[in-house]
Design a protein around this motif. Sequence first.
Motif, short mmCIF file in Angstrom:
data_model
loop_
_atom_site.label_atom_id
_atom_site.label_comp_id
_atom_site.label_asym_id
_atom_site.label_seq_id
_atom_site.Cartn_x
_atom_site.Cartn_y
_atom_site.Cartn_z
N ASN A 58 -52.56 44.43 53.14
CA ASN A 58 -51.31 44.73 51.75
C ASN A 58 -50.84 43.43 52.10
O ASN A 58 -49.94 43.19 51.04
CB ASN A 58 -51.34 46.11 52.35
N TRP A 109 -58.60 43.81 48.67
CA TRP A 109 -59.04 44.40 48.61
C TRP A 109 -60.70 44.88 47.72
O TRP A 109 -60.98 45.71 47.29
CB TRP A 109 -57.96 45.42 48.04
N ASP A 391 -53.52 43.76 37.41
CA ASP A 391 -52.22 43.52 37.88
C ASP A 391 -52.14 41.83 36.92
O ASP A 391 -51.83 41.80 36.15
CB ASP A 391 -53.32 42.33 38.93
N ASP A 483 -58.79 57.25 42.84
CA ASP A 483 -59.01 55.59 43.53
C ASP A 483 -60.10 55.42 44.29
O ASP A 483 -60.39 56.48 45.05
CB ASP A 483 -57.70 55.02 43.73
N GLU A 513 -53.09 60.04 39.96
CA GLU A 513 -51.92 58.88 39.46
C GLU A 513 -52.04 59.69 37.67
O GLU A 513 -51.85 58.38 36.92
CB GLU A 513 -52.77 58.10 39.43
N THR A 581 -49.41 55.40 41.25
CA THR A 581 -50.35 54.66 41.27
C THR A 581 -49.46 53.12 42.33
O THR A 581 -49.13 52.53 41.27
CB THR A 581 -50.94 53.71 40.71
N GLU A 582 -49.63 52.78 43.35
CA GLU A 582 -49.08 51.38 43.80
C GLU A 582 -47.20 51.35 43.51
O GLU A 582 -47.83 50.56 43.26
CB GLU A 582 -50.16 50.21 43.93
N ASN A 626 -46.34 44.22 45.20
CA ASN A 626 -46.69 45.23 44.87
C ASN A 626 -46.14 45.35 43.41
O ASN A 626 -44.98 45.08 42.46
CB ASN A 626 -46.86 46.82 44.97
#
Length: 777
Positions: A58, A109, A391, A483, A513, A581-582, A626
């Motif tokens: 990570n 990932w 992203d 996920d 999420e 989520t993240e 993130n």
Amino acid sequence: MLLLVLQPTWPRFPLSYWLILAPGIVSASKCPASFSIPKSDAVDHVNPLIGNGGDTPNGSGGMIPSTAPPFGMTRWVAQTHENYVSVTPYNHTATTIHGFQGTHQPAIWMGESGQVVVVPGIGDDIKSKFADRAFGFSNSTEVITPSYYRVDLDVGNGDVILAEQSATSRVGHLRFTFPTGKDAYVLLEATRPSVITSTPTNVTYPTGSVTVDPARREITGANSERQDWIITPTSSATSADHFRGYFCARFDTPFAAWGVVQNGSVHAGADTDTGSLLSAYTRFAEDARIVNVRVGVSFISVEQARRNLDAEIPDGVPLEETARQTRAAWAEKLDRITLEGASKADKEVFYTAFFHTLQYPYEQDEGGYYYSGYDNDVHKGESYTGYSIWDTFRAEWAWLIMFSPERVPGMITSMLQDYQEVRLPMWKNIVETNIMVGTHADSLIAEAVIKGVEGFNRELAWEAAYKDAIIPPENDWNTSYFDREENVGYEVRAGLSSVYAEKGWVADDVHSESASRTLDYAYDDYALYRLAEALGKPANIVTALRDRAMSAPFTLFNEATGFMEARNASGAWAGEDAGWTEGDKWAYSFDVVHDVPTLVRHRGGNVNFVRSLDEHFDGGHNDHSNEPSHHIPYLYVLAGAASRTQERVREIAKANYNNTPTGLSGNEDCGQMSAWYLFSALGFYPVDPVSGEYVVGSPFFDKVTLNLPGREKLLVITAQGAASAKYIRALTINGQAVISPIIRHEQIAAGADVRFEMSAVPESWSGMYLNLFGESC
Ligand SMILES: *[C@@H]1O[C@H](CO)[C@@H](O)[C@H](O)[C@H]1NC(C)=O
Ligand SMILES: *[C@@H]1O[C@H](CO)[C@@H](O)[C@H](O)[C@H]1NC(C)=O
Ligand SMILES: *[C@@H]1O[C@H](CO)[C@@H](O)[C@H](O)[C@H]1NC(C)=O
Ligand SMILES: *[C@@H]1O[C@H](CO)[C@@H](O)[C@H](O)[C@H]1NC(C)=O
Ligand SMILES: *[C@@H]1O[C@H](CO)[C@@H](O)[C@H](O)[C@H]1NC(C)=O
Ligand SMILES: *[C@@H]1O[C@H](CO)[C@@H](O)[C@H](O)[C@H]1NC(C)=O
Ligand SMILES: *[C@@H]1O[C@H](CO)[C@@H](O)[C@H](O)[C@H]1NC(C)=O
């Protein structure tokens, strides 16, 4: 430009020798005519090791020092590890190299797909297994550039195999210089043990094939390994079971003996086999010292791999020429930006970031055709893969629109083909993987249309994106779509029917999420509203999309706590830690980028909003590693506290980016981490990318000159003294004063003169609430 003419004894002096002796100038080996490698200050500042390090997967950029041109289909890299989800094929701390891998793993990932590994060796025993074929090496013998890599592989007794590597999009080019009289061989590994999750103990044995053809000096083969098969959506037309990575490796040296190897058992003289744990090898005549092998790669067939080889690196092309071409391709892009007032370290961070942003999505078509992982068939057309859209919709896409506009129509057309075969992609790793939430392809399309990108079917794009807003995934009411959930359909907007479409939030008791989904779907609805408006769609559609986009986020706003919070279908609050989520409630409570004024109102007005931003940052809640945190420093200026944006952006850049292997604090995610840095360095960031507006931050360098592709005029950004003066006193564009902290895309897209007047102390520019925070001007 200087040219070097080398002796026929050239290979005693590897390319790296010339790179070190005379950077930027290199000449050829066996060919009579000499040629030079283009000078490029920008490419010389790329450090491909940036982002390889990190204590955990990570905390690593997940980037590898690979060799490939921009958007190349296959990246070639020295193999230190057998890669899988959470492990990349190269780790700079390793002390052994096990071959040279043509990889398609797009991010740390994600899984590998259809790789091939080229392994040199000497001696009587053919070493095929990963552990057995370990060569010690010293990183002091490595030369790592975007277009050329070399290393000395230790084979004992002071002998080394010099390994050199370059590549074009679909062909790897390797050259091995063996010690004399040592019975050299080269092995091609087609299949290996595979790990499909980040649990290394869960091993499977993908199958493939190998064939040796001594007359053609070729070893060809296929590899069915695709580590992400386990999360392929079940509603796909098929399970993508036709997927193969095909290869055609052609040598410049005659074969003296050959064979295949299955699970370590050598079958000398055999010329074909199928199965798992499969490799094939060739030996050479005793006096053969230098062996070139070019490896064409394809997702269509061995024949296509051979055509790719012949098209991109025909017989007789020396490694120097391959490296020259690939260097020229990088130079053509990276030299478009020049920096003044940047240190060597700054340039390494900047140009490596630029290098990272032009790797994905990558080419997936070959000779005008592509294998589709969406319907498991071969089609005519242009195709790309490696879309980490959750992203990249934030800033990477905006960067591509500026610096690779020639690719953007093809990248959208590729998504529309996926749509015609199934649905628009979410995270396309050749096949859809359903990873992350939201249908942000909607945002990519809307942003491109609004920024005037042409060259794709806009009506089809509208149809595809609008479908995301109205057609939920299958079994939406009884599937969580958590996920990496296995055996589920195409995820798209899970929860659209339960109960987002009706009530405006995704139910936390039905879907994973849920709160992040709600906010992301609202942004996608906003993207569609803007797209519908731009394309002149019926007013009722425009209005319905706009209303849902604007109201949905605030269904989550819990007045009692002042934060966003997930809700059950009944409307009951589900708890402040549920549904993210993240990220967490801190980051996501700032996540309404398409309507910041209303968000500010909900959070108590400008002063309270800025206080909550301070609490967010000072309390250690901003996690720049993130993506949900990426836009947050830019919100201060939208609430009137420009100086705070300027401070935070500089702090984040310093803390999260540097020119070492650990120089990316989080996963690169197909360019998004780097796109944040690049835009921030220029002095503005696309907080709401679809709007076509950038929010002003704090430019890092005295002067940045951008030669935008297809534009006659330069974009020149001046910020004299920026290194020691982070605050903005004034801003002009083409001589016109800009008093709000917004730069519109059309103000700069065709070139412009942007001048920041910098200051060492906070200024009142665009910051009317400054005095409330006790700062002096
Ligand atoms: C590289 O290897 C080191 C040592 O084993 C390990 O601590 C580190 O996590 C690895 N890096 C990545 C990105 O996996
Ligand atoms: C690393 O990321 C994975 C996948 O997102 C996540 O499950 C895990 O909790 C993370 N670990 C750390 C230490 O952040
Ligand atoms: C190169 O190797 C040395 C010695 O093993 C090590 O200390 C150094 O960190 C390595 N460099 C990189 C960039 O990994
Ligand atoms: C290995 O992975 C497969 C596919 O996810 C799964 O069905 C199986 O339970 C896993 N086995 C172990 C031991 O984790
Ligand atoms: C490969 O060979 C080893 C013995 O060398 C054996 O233990 C293993 O089961 C074999 N694996 C497969 C998948 O055949
Ligand atoms: C969800 O509902 C569908 C349709 O009724 C059914 O076929 C499916 O098995 C259900 N799935 C689960 C996980 O219960
Ligand atoms: C929300 O739903 C979950 C799952 O059904 C349930 O356990 C929880 O009690 C509900 N929360 C409230 C506040 O009703």
